[in-house]
Scaffold this active site. Structure first.
Site, PDB file in Angstrom:
ATOM      1  N   SER A   1       0.790  -1.253  -0.035  1.00 26.45           N
ATOM      2  CA  SER A   1      -0.036   0.026   0.051  1.00 26.45           C
ATOM      3  C   SER A   1       0.817   1.284   0.096  1.00 26.45           C
ATOM      4  CB  SER A   1      -0.898  -0.047   1.141  1.00 26.45           C
ATOM      5  OG  SER A   1      -0.109  -0.146   2.266  1.00 26.45           O
TER       6      SER A   1
ATOM      7  N   ASP B   1      -2.818   9.008   7.010  1.00 28.47           N
ATOM      8  CA  ASP B   1      -3.966   8.277   7.777  1.00 28.47           C
ATOM      9  C   ASP B   1      -3.305   7.452   8.991  1.00 28.47           C
ATOM     10  OD1 ASP B   1      -3.095   5.904   6.698  1.00 28.47           O
ATOM     11  OD2 ASP B   1      -4.920   5.290   5.503  1.00 28.47           O
TER      12      ASP B   1
ATOM     13  N   HIS C   1      -0.298   5.061   6.814  1.00 27.92           N
ATOM     14  CA  HIS C   1       0.229   5.684   5.535  1.00 27.92           C
ATOM     15  C   HIS C   1       0.861   6.993   5.627  1.00 27.92           C
ATOM     16  CE1 HIS C   1      -2.890   2.388   4.025  1.00 27.92           C
ATOM     17  NE2 HIS C   1      -1.378   1.967   3.738  1.00 27.92           N
TER      18      HIS C   1
END
Ligand SMILES: *[C@@H]1O[C@H](CO)[C@@H](O)[C@H](O)[C@H]1NC(C)=O
Ligand SMILES: *[C@@H]1O[C@H](CO)[C@@H](O)[C@H](O)[C@H]1NC(C)=O
Ligand SMILES: *[C@@H]1O[C@H](CO)[C@@H](O)[C@H](O)[C@H]1NC(C)=O
Ligand SMILES: *[C@@H]1O[C@H](CO)[C@@H](O)[C@H](O)[C@H]1NC(C)=O
Length: 413
Positions: free
Chosen positions: A85, A378, A381
């Protein structure tokens, strides 16, 4: 061709000088040697130096064949990205999985809006693409679309994916590292020649491309540190687990080498003990990074650095760079104000303690006012601002950031 042009330009310049000084066609007195009143000779010298400078610039330009405007550009055909991610540009969007971020407010600062990137803006891979002059590298999931062109490379990264096949299985579908490589081998390479043109071979093209891999965090975060994955049962000691990961990772990098890759950028694991979500659970006392998690990253990274040195010795013609993302991020976290951050342990998007008890979900109205002041976008990340800084370190950083040279130097080899 350029030499002929150069000769014409030099001849032209000489004629001009002669005309201007009056030495040709002798309609005026020539001041070059005798009877010179002084000033014209000075002017002549100035003129000659200006012409000399111009000629040298043209000469350098012609010889090195570099246009002045993009002398910053490095010679690289494409970039191929492998990861999770931290670099996924939306490859999970059409998969059946809980690991996707293709909803607002993700992408709130991204030129293309919400794309599936787990970030307010661009990922590390995107920023690297910008720095290389390649722009945004298309997502693998988009390359089958009509008219898509992957002559600048392909990004195979997938949220929740890891080095091991099983990592992230609890989330649902995803592309583990072996699958990401298989997608290059089976889907992209057979198509590549159509996109790159006939004047270059695929081997030549891949050898002059950058292979950027940043994977392994999830093998700890969502696999090793969590049941019901069976990895901790197989490898109860973290060093044995790390050895196992490295062994599989080496085989994967060798497979890329066998496919023709030569220039590798291998990222260390980020200090994942510093993510706000985990600080809010395990670090509440002082709201600082959780060192027992960071220790796992350091353990893996030191093995990875040794591995990179070995691969450089053992694989002929290959160059592996070790990107020390761990220390690069710790440096920013420890001296945050130097880098323009006001917040290093709190998520920009989310709510509750450290904005991490309520996650950054679809249309959650909890987004911080000034996103460039937050290290984290967030609970998991980094923000666009962080990604921009670390990508620059990989691109043109010093040995502490990137070893044994930076990406810019690598691509000039
Ligand atoms: C992952 O799965 C693929 C396909 O089943 C297999 O070929 C590969 O060996 C597996 N990789 C690992 C590391 O187990
Ligand atoms: C893809 O883009 C490159 C560079 O922009 C171009 O040279 C090439 O012809 C394009 N290929 C196709 C199939 O459109
Ligand atoms: C963070 O905490 C969660 C929840 O306990 C845990 O599953 C995960 O492994 C931790 N991750 C990291 C990176 O510390
Ligand atoms: C956001 O923060 C940055 C860095 O502190 C600052 O330069 C900028 O002016 C701020 N923007 C707004 C809209 O407050």
């Amino acid at each position: 061709m350029s030499l002929l042009l150069l000769a014409i330009v030099i001849l032209g310049c000489m004629m001009l000088i002669l005309f201007q000084t009056g030495c040709y066609p002798q309609s005026k007195p020539c001041y070059l040697f005798k009877d010179s009143p002084g000033i014209p000779l000075v002017m002549l010298l100035m003129e000659v130096s200006v012409w000399f400078l111009m000629i040298s610039f043209i000469f350098i330009g012609a010889v090195t064949n570099i246009a002045f405007s993009d002398s910053e550009q490095v010679p690289v055909h494409a970039m191929f990205v492998f990861g999770d991610s931290l670099t996924d540009p939306g490859n999970n969007n059409d998969l059946i999985t809980g690991a996707k971020t293709n909803y607002p407010p993700h992408g709130i600062d991204f030129p293309k809006g919400t794309t599936g990137r787990a970030c307010n803006g661009a990922t590390m891979a995107d920023h690297l693409g910008y720095l290389l002059g390649l722009g945004l590298i298309p997502a693998f999931s988009k390359t089958s679309m009509e008219g898509s062109n992957f002559s600048r490379g392909v990004n195979f990264a997938s949220e929740a994916a890891g080095i091991l096949n099983d990592t992230g299985f609890a989330f649902g579908d995803r592309f583990p590292m072996d699958r990401q490589i298989a997608n290059l081998r089976e889907k992209i390479i057979p198509e590549l020649q159509k996109h790159i043109g006939r004047d270059i071979t695929i081997e030549g093209f891949l050898a002059k491309s950058l292979f950027y891999s940043n994977i392994g965090t999830n093998d700890y975060q969502i696999s090793y540190l969590n049941q019901p994955s069976y990895e901790p049962i197989l490898y109860p000691v973290s060093t044995a687990y790390g050895d196992h990961l490295i062994e599989v990772y080496i085989a994967q990098l060798k497979e890329l080498y066998n496919l023709g890759a030569r220039k590798f950028l291998i990222s260390a694991l980020a200090p994942f003990g510093c993510i706000p979500y985990n600080i809010s659970i395990y670090g509440r006392k002082n709201n600082k990074c959780v060192d027992k998690f960071n220790k796992l990253a350091r353990e893996f990274n030191s093995k990875l650095k040794t591995t990179v040195q070995q691969l450089n010795k053992n694989l002929a013609g290959a160059y592996f760079l070790y990107w020390d993302l761990y220390n690069g991020m710790m440096e920013i976290l420890d001296h945050s104000s130097r880098y323009g951050f006001k917040n290093t342990n709190t998520a920009c998007c989310g709510a509750g303690h450290l904005n991490s008890r309520i996650l950054c979900l679809q249309n959650v109205p909890f987004v911080c006012a000034n996103r460039s002041e937050y290290f984290f976008w967030d609970s998991f990340h980094p923000s666009d601002a962080t990604n921009a800084i670390v990508a620059k370190e990989a691109y043109e950083g010093i040995l502490q950031d990137i070893y044994p040279m930076n990406v810019k130097q690598l691509l000039q080899l």
